[in-house]
Design an enzyme around this catalytic site. Sequence first.
Site, PDB file in Angstrom:
ATOM      1  CG  ASP A  26       4.802 -10.930  32.550  1.00 36.57           C
ATOM      2  OD1 ASP A  26       4.008 -10.372  31.778  1.00 36.57           O
ATOM      3  OD2 ASP A  26       4.617 -11.017  33.780  1.00 36.57           O
ATOM      4  CG  ASP A  28       2.359  -5.650  35.401  1.00 33.90           C
ATOM      5  OD1 ASP A  28       2.858  -4.599  35.814  1.00 33.90           O
ATOM      6  OD2 ASP A  28       1.471  -5.688  34.544  1.00 33.90           O
TER       7      ASP A  28
END
Length: 357
Positions: A26, A28
């Site tokens: 991922d 963010d």
Amino acid sequence: MTPAPLPLSAGADSPPAGTYDVALLDLDGVVYVGPDAVPGVPEALARAVAAGMRLGYVTNNAARTPEQVAEHLTALGVPAGPADVITSSQAASSVVAERFGAGAAVLPVGGPGVAAALTAAGLTVVERAEDSPVAVVQGYGAGVGWAQLAEAVVAVRNGARHVATNTDATIPSPRGVLPGNGALVGVVSGVTGQQPLVTGKPDPAMHAECVRRTGARRPLVVGDRLDTDIEGARRAGAASLLVLTGVAGPADLLAAVPEHRPDLLAPDVAGVLTAHPRVTAVEGAWRCGGWQAEATGEALVLRSTGAEREPGDGLDGLRALAVAQWARHPDEGSAPVVRAGDDEAAAVLAGWGLPAG
């Protein structure tokens, strides 16, 4: 039949970078927060690549195109190409194209990445509800305002299918947690009374696409959110590593429902470079490193065992607490009362933001 070990309890005897062929990261809250890299992450990823691990990037943030994401990563010292990135806008566009066919009219709501993904999928981007879109695809965009939301509401009321790239309620930022796409999706669904079709994580399609692109045989999902990254990994049949640089914190981990429980835990992405200790059952308690957690009535008590500790990441006590809690509640999530059994435990609990009740 021997029951499966509790999540986190097995640990990892060798650094994950040497045992998993691809890390599905991922972005963010994992690689960067806002415009800046999480401290130490570019260096950690470079070392992971040197150890033979390949990298793919799987983001629910729909605002930017894969090209823009790759440029940002490269500028931060994390070399990446557009093909290494899959966004929730791409996943949503694929779903809409499969359902409605090439050339179908779609109204985008969100950042430039939403419209770009729709166009790349062979769909026709329109700007108004009066253009009769068959679907509204809504993704995150910092500039989304009343006008776009109103247009989406009218289109959905007129029969367009509401498709959300993701429903993350929040996003991490240098200023703290801020409203995410899910907050604005809730505005449209709240006014129209129509629940959206959600295509991003935890739907396994995104991780499956990244596995297909990379040819991963043993992927490791690395994320900061329990409800998207960790659940998405479980639904895709992949192992997971939770990092504490983004949304989820120690209290969230302890209260996690079964599908939100990670296989591994680390302070940050450098966790792919180190072995992870086991959590073992000892006389009705759970031990990890120099820490022991046990249930006493309705509370979990953490105490130091007094044993000499190996250098580690400082999370062994949290691992013991999590496994002790999940052993008590294997089929449901529940926030425990945590108590300190000694002064050293009180100090580490305070460091994790856990009140020593």
